[in-house]
Structures are given as structure tokens and as C-alpha cells.
Design an enzyme around this catalytic site. Structure first.
Site, mmCIF file in Angstrom:
data_model
loop_
_atom_site.group_PDB
_atom_site.id
_atom_site.type_symbol
_atom_site.label_atom_id
_atom_site.label_comp_id
_atom_site.label_asym_id
_atom_site.label_seq_id
_atom_site.Cartn_x
_atom_site.Cartn_y
_atom_site.Cartn_z
ATOM 1 N N LYS A 206 96.199 14.910 -1.324
ATOM 2 C CA LYS A 206 95.178 15.117 -2.360
ATOM 3 C C LYS A 206 94.297 16.312 -1.994
ATOM 4 C CE LYS A 206 91.364 12.753 -4.614
ATOM 5 N NZ LYS A 206 90.621 11.515 -4.807
ATOM 6 N N GLU A 212 97.157 15.508 9.821
ATOM 7 C CA GLU A 212 98.528 15.051 10.051
ATOM 8 C C GLU A 212 99.497 15.767 9.114
ATOM 9 O OE1 GLU A 212 95.870 13.168 9.641
ATOM 10 O OE2 GLU A 212 95.949 11.338 10.835
ATOM 11 N N GLY A 267 93.025 8.334 -3.504
ATOM 12 C CA GLY A 267 94.249 8.459 -2.703
ATOM 13 C C GLY A 267 95.086 7.181 -2.723
ATOM 14 N N ARG A 268 94.437 6.033 -2.535
ATOM 15 C CA ARG A 268 95.205 4.776 -2.454
ATOM 16 C C ARG A 268 95.591 4.245 -3.823
ATOM 17 N NH1 ARG A 268 90.256 4.652 -0.400
ATOM 18 N NH2 ARG A 268 88.609 3.376 -1.327
ATOM 19 N N GLU A 353 90.786 -0.378 2.812
ATOM 20 C CA GLU A 353 90.048 0.880 2.666
ATOM 21 C C GLU A 353 89.087 0.771 1.472
ATOM 22 O OE1 GLU A 353 91.455 5.242 3.999
ATOM 23 O OE2 GLU A 353 92.236 4.697 2.064
ATOM 24 N N HIS A 384 109.514 -17.207 11.959
ATOM 25 C CA HIS A 384 109.932 -17.313 13.354
ATOM 26 C C HIS A 384 108.981 -16.551 14.273
ATOM 27 C CE1 HIS A 384 113.717 -19.267 12.258
ATOM 28 N NE2 HIS A 384 113.586 -18.547 11.149
ATOM 29 N N LYS A 512 88.036 11.254 12.667
ATOM 30 C CA LYS A 512 88.695 12.549 12.411
ATOM 31 C C LYS A 512 87.911 13.674 13.082
ATOM 32 C CE LYS A 512 90.348 11.475 7.715
ATOM 33 N NZ LYS A 512 90.256 11.858 6.300
HETATM 34 O O1 F6P Z 1 92.542 7.898 5.540
HETATM 35 C C1 F6P Z 1 91.694 8.540 4.688
HETATM 36 C C2 F6P Z 1 92.383 9.193 3.522
HETATM 37 O O2 F6P Z 1 91.454 10.005 2.900
HETATM 38 C C3 F6P Z 1 92.990 8.209 2.525
HETATM 39 O O3 F6P Z 1 92.076 7.685 1.646
HETATM 40 C C4 F6P Z 1 94.014 9.064 1.881
HETATM 41 O O4 F6P Z 1 94.945 8.304 1.156
HETATM 42 C C5 F6P Z 1 94.600 9.747 3.097
HETATM 43 O O5 F6P Z 1 93.475 9.989 3.926
HETATM 44 C C6 F6P Z 1 95.342 11.021 2.821
HETATM 45 O O6 F6P Z 1 94.549 11.990 2.212
HETATM 46 P P1 F6P Z 1 95.179 13.260 1.533
HETATM 47 O O7 F6P Z 1 96.047 12.808 0.399
HETATM 48 O O8 F6P Z 1 94.016 14.081 1.066
HETATM 49 O O9 F6P Z 1 95.990 13.993 2.568
#
Ligand code: F6P
Length: 549
Positions: A206, A212, A267-268, A353, A384, A512
Site C-alpha cells: 500500500k 521487508e 491494508g488488512r 491489528e 492431536h 520498525k
Molecule cells: O504491519 C503493519 C502494516 O502497516 C499492515 O497494516 C499492512 O498490512 C502491512 O504493514 C503492509 O503494509 P504495506 O502494504 O504498506 O507494505
């Protein structure tokens, strides 16, 4: 706004909880032969049996009084109407617009967003058709055989859940992979069997700033260029899903290969947007749109059904009951369907979240507990492993059991073994086993009275563990859409009751920031003394071991 525990309906519930907390499900079922009929409801092809919950009609009436006193219906309208209910980020919350009927305008700050939604859906259709038909090729003219989605959190879990859940509907010519972790092993192991000539990367973010994702995207780019050695290849092998056009073009992805979404999509909650591109590539755009149609059906149900028969409201209020009055800290999700094995992980982000908050919308501390710990596992595996604790441990763990009438395979007998286990668990959890039946069984095995008395406490099944059971005809794009939207709205309703902002996530920021500072220190390789003694020692020990030859 009045504190939750100060509300009349809350106080009535508290009194009711004191009076009824010892009631047992066995007794409730004995007293009311119509209990299933009374406490089950259906919407969009999905049946919810909530009769195995520790509630009576009075409990439900009081819970719905609370929902009304907290103005759930008005808040629901505010969300659907595009009001900026995400207060701390001044944003509307409109994932429902992504699956809304295209002919009905949905406005954000006076602008109808539906034409933009339709434009991106059309762009997704053109692109997925081209890739799936082989018209879109890699740089050397070869057909795309593998898609690697690079994203994390909402830019990973939703598409991963749906892609995996819908494998029976997928093109077997196109394999989808998901890389999320910053650990290079994730990307390296994913790429190992792939060929750069036939691999398409989707950079899903987003913000297009997430560490990452950007690091992994760069790693993928280097891998491609190492073997294709021509910068122009990037345009054929990389597309982006983002709200941040500038950062996308800076990365070298052509504007026409960017699929846009908007800041009013959390995002979620984003798998319904361009973030769903890997789903569409895997199962085709018609199936993706079926998923949207399923979610739309649940939206309409949530928006219009009376609270008494409103599935997300019922599930939400049952959760409020256990968290508020039974001290239940966690909620388990048990899909008896291997294709739904990602669902617990997906719901962890959606729920934790969203409602893992300790301040109200106005910044004051919440009074009481908020979102539960979500966990679970698919199929009989959990039986199990951790079901022991649910049956005989000291905690109350409400759980959702999810199953389908039809299997995706023709092995009906084995499907029935799976379903028998699901039904048996909810039965055992609710009703336990009478002591007399255990004693009779032990006596039949020839144990004397002392041995029976010694074993009985260990073999006792007290029961009275609450569960919901969700039954679908089959798991398909439509029913998956229904199911996910059900949980989205459940989380929304709970957030309204607790008076928290379910749509921000400030709690992820500090880690972060600190990680960036520590990363600089690790790179400098010099011993540090600016942190607490534990963090200093760990950094210094890490550096010592790392530089030891
Ligand atoms: O973990 C925090 C967060 O902002 C989530 O809400 C989101 O889904 C994820 O990081 C990834 O964010 P982006 O889509 O901006 O890379």
C-alpha cells in the site's frame, strides 16, 4: 461517550452473567428442545449454529440492547457512507466499495469512487487474461509459469489465504508463490526452482515503503537482472499494487503496470482491491468477481438484516460476552478444511491489528479487555496437539468450527471422516461426559473402586465449552467472499462496542523505527552502549560471534 461498563445494558449484562454463569449447556439443551432452531441463522448460503454458546434468549436480548446502546447501526451506516471513521488517520473505511454494485455511487469527500474501482477491475481483467492466455510473456518471449507476490501483512495474508483456499479453481499452468519475510531464506528458497524468464513478480505494498517488501523486491530485481542482464526486462517481469505512484515509478515499474488502490482501503481489508491480483491471476477474473459478489451479499446482509438475525452482529456480541464476563482471552478458529489452513493467520491480522487497542477513540483508556488472541489450525491436526487444553485446561476458549457439505474431491468417505471429527469436537466440548458413563466404562474394564476413584478426575470431561459452527455448501470463490466479509464485520462491530478505532495500527510503528537504528549499529560493527543493558549486551554479543572467523 459513556464508558462501556457505565452503560445500562452493560450493567444488566453483568447482573445476568452473575446469575447465570454456572448454567451448563447440557441443561440449556435439556430445557429447550428448540434451541437449535432458536439459535441458528443463515445468510448468503452460510449457516451459523450458535446454539452451543452459554447464552439464553435473555442473554442475547441484553447483548443486542448493548449493541443498540452503543449505536452499532448508526456506526455501520457511517462506514458504508464513506465517513472518515478512521479518526487518527482521517480516512474513510470503504473496503465495502470495492465489492459494491458498480451502478450505486459511493462517495468519499464528495467524489464517487465507483468509476475508479471499475477502472482498476477492468485493468486487472485485461492483465490477468493476458498472462493466463500466454499473450503476456516474459522478456525473452516465454510464457509466464510462476507468479511471486512480494508483500507483507495485508499485502500478503489476504491474497495468500484466497489463493490457497481456491486451489481447486486455479489454473494449474500458473503457480503462485508468496514471499513476505525479510529473512532472505524466504526469497532464496522460493526462487530456487524458478526461472527468471518465466517468473512474474508482483510488488504489493500500500505504502511502497515497507522495509521487508522493498528489500525483497530489490533482491528479486537483482536475481532477474543477473540472468537476463537487460534493465528493460524489469517492465515485463514486475508489476506493482500500491497507492503510491511516485515510489512505484522510482522503483522502475512502468505506470501502466501499476494497479492502483486508495487510502480508504485498509491494508488488512485490501484483498478485494488490486491487492487481489494474485488471486485473479490464479483463479481468473470471473472467479475473483464471484468472491467480490459473495462479500457484497454479506455486506447487504450486515447492512439490512435485523440485529437479531444478523450473523456478524451475533458473532461479535457472543465474543463481547465471553471477553467481558468470562475473562476469555483468546478465540480459536478451526477450519475443518485444509484449503482454509491460512484462515487463522489471516484472522490474526484482521482481528488483532484492528482491535488490539487499549485506548478509546477519544484517547482515554478503555475500561475492560478488548480484542482477543486469535489462533487455530485446520482440520484434525489440532486435535492431536492443543485440543487437550481446550477440553480439560483451566481457560475458557470460545471457538469457531468451519466446515463444508461438499468436498472438493470425490473421496466422500474421507470427507465424512473429517466432518465427523468436527461435529464430534463441538459435541464433546459442549456436553462433556457424565461421570456415571466414565465410571461404568472403567468398571467394565475390570478396575476396582479405588482405581476408578483415582482415575475419574483425570478422565472427567466437564464440557460447557462454547462453540459456533459455520456450515457452507462448498468452499468456492463466492462462499469464501461471504466468509471473509462475515469476519470483517464481526471485527467492526466489536470495535464499536469497545469504542476503539479498528482501522489504525500505531502499535506496529515503534519496532520498525528501532529496527532501523539497530540495523545501522549492526552495520557499523562497533560495540554499543546506548541501549538498556540487555539490548547492548545482545548486540555486542551478536557482533562478537558474527565477526569470529
Ligand atoms: O504491519 C503493519 C502494516 O502497516 C499492515 O497494516 C499492512 O498490512 C502491512 O504493514 C503492509 O503494509 P504495506 O502494504 O504498506 O507494505
Amino acid at each position: 461517550m459513556v464508558d462501556l461498563t457505565g452503560l445500562q445494558s452493560w450493567q444488566a449484562l453483568a447482573r445476568h452473567a452473575r446469575d447465570t454463569s454456572q448454567e451448563h449447556l447440557s441443561e440449556l439443551f435439556r430445557q429447550d428442545t428448540q434451541r437449535y432452531q432458536r439459535f441458528s441463522a443463515e445468510a448468503c448460503g452460510l449457516l451459523l449454529d450458535y446454539s452451543k454458546n452459554r447464552v439464553t434468549q435473555e442473554t442475547l436480548n441484553l447483548l443486542l440492547d448493548l449493541a443498540r446502546e452503543r449505536d452499532v447501526e448508526a456506526w455501520r451506516e457511517r462506514m458504508f457512507a464513506g465517513e472518515p471513521i478512521n479518526l487518527t488517520e482521517h480516512r474513510a473505511v470503504l473496503h465495502t466499495a470495492l465489492r459494491a454494485h458498480p451502478d450505486r455511487p459511493v462517495t468519499v469527500s464528495g467524489e464517487d469512487v465507483m468509476p475508479a474501482v471499475a477502472r482498476v477491475l477492468a485493468q486487472m481483467r485485461r492483465f490477468t487474461d493476458a498472462v493466463r492466455s500466454g499473450e503476456w510473456t516474459g522478456y525473452t518471449g516465454k510464457r509466464i509459469t510462476d507468479v511471486v507476490n512480494i508483500g507483507i501483512g495485508g499485502s500478503d495474508l489476504g491474497p495468500r489465504l484466497a489463493t490457497e483456499a481456491l486451489i481447486p479453481f486455479a489454473s494449474r499452468q500458473l503457480r503462485c508463490h508468496f514471499v513476505s519475510n525479510i529473512d532472505p531464506s524466504h526469497m532464496i528458497e522460493t526462487l530456487a526452482p524458478l526461472s527468471p524468464e518465466t517468473t512474474l513478480f508482483i510488488v504489493a505494498s500500500k505504502t511502497f515503503t515497507t522495509q521487508e517488501t522493498m528489500t525483497n523486491a530489490q533482491l528479486a530485481r537483482d536475481w532477474l537482472l543477473k540472468q537476463v542482464a537487460d534493465e528493460r526486462a524489469v517492465a515485463r517481469h514486475f508489476v506493482a499494487l500500491s497507492t503510491n505512484a511516485d515510489a512505484v515509478s522510482e522503483f522502475g515499474i512502468l505506470p501502466e503496470n501499476m494497479f492502483e488502490f486508495w487510502d480508504w482501503v485498509g491494508g488488512r481489508y485490501s484483498l478485494w482491491s488490486a491487492i487481489g491480483l494474485p488471486i485473479a491471476l490464479s483463479v481468473g477474473m470471473d472467479n475473483f468477481e464471484q468472491m467480490l459478489a459473495g462479500a457484497r451479499c454479506m455486506d447487504e446482509h450486515f447492512r439490512s438484516a435485523p440485529l437479531e438475525t444478523n450473523l456478524p452482529v451475533i458473532m461479535a456480541m457472543l465474543g463481547i460476552w465471553y471477553i467481558g464476563f468470562f475473562d476469555a482471552h483468546s478465540h480459536a478458529v478451526m477450519p475443518y478444511d485444509q484449503y482454509l489452513r491460512i484462515l487463522p493467520a489471516y484472522l490474526q491480522q484482521l482481528d488483532m491489528e484492528s482491535n488490539g487497542k487499549s485506548v478509546c477513540r477519544d484517547g482515554r483508556p478503555v475500561d475492560g479487555s478488548t480484542g482477543p488472541i486469535i489462533w487455530g489450525q485446520a482440520g484434525t491436526n489440532g486435535q492431536h496437539a492443543f485440543y487437550q487444553l481446550i477440553h480439560q485446561g483451566t481457560r475458557l476458549i470460545p471457538a469457531d468450527f468451519i466446515m463444508s457439505a461438499h468436498s472438493q474431491h470425490e473421496l466422500e468417505h474421507q470427507h465424512e471422516q473429517l466432518i465427523s471429527n468436527c461435529l464430534a469436537q463441538t459435541e464433546a466440548l459442549a456436553f462433556g461426559r457424565e461421570d456415571s458413563a466414565i465410571v461404568a466404562e472403567l468398571e467394565q474394564q475390570g478396575l476396582d473402586a479405588d482405581a476408578v476413584a483415582a482415575l475419574l478426575p483425570h478422565k472427567r470431561f466437564a464440557g460447557n465449552h462454547p462453540t459456533n459452527t459455520i456450515l457452507m455448501d462448498e468452499l468456492n470463490p463466492y462462499s469464501l467472499g461471504v466468509l471473509i466479509a462475515l469476519y470483517e464485520h464481526k471485527v467492526f462491530v466489536q470495535g464499536i462496542i469497545w469504542n476503539v478505532n479498528s482501522f489504525d495500527q500505531w502499535g506496529v510503528e515503534l519496532g520498525k523505527k528501532l529496527a532501523l537504528a539497530i540495523q545501522d549499529e549492526l552495520q557499523s560493527g562497533k560495540p554499543v552502549s546506548t541501549h538498556d543493558s540487555s539490548t547492548n549486551a545482545l548486540i555486542n554479543e551478536y557482533l562478537k560471534r558474527r565477526h569470529k572467523s
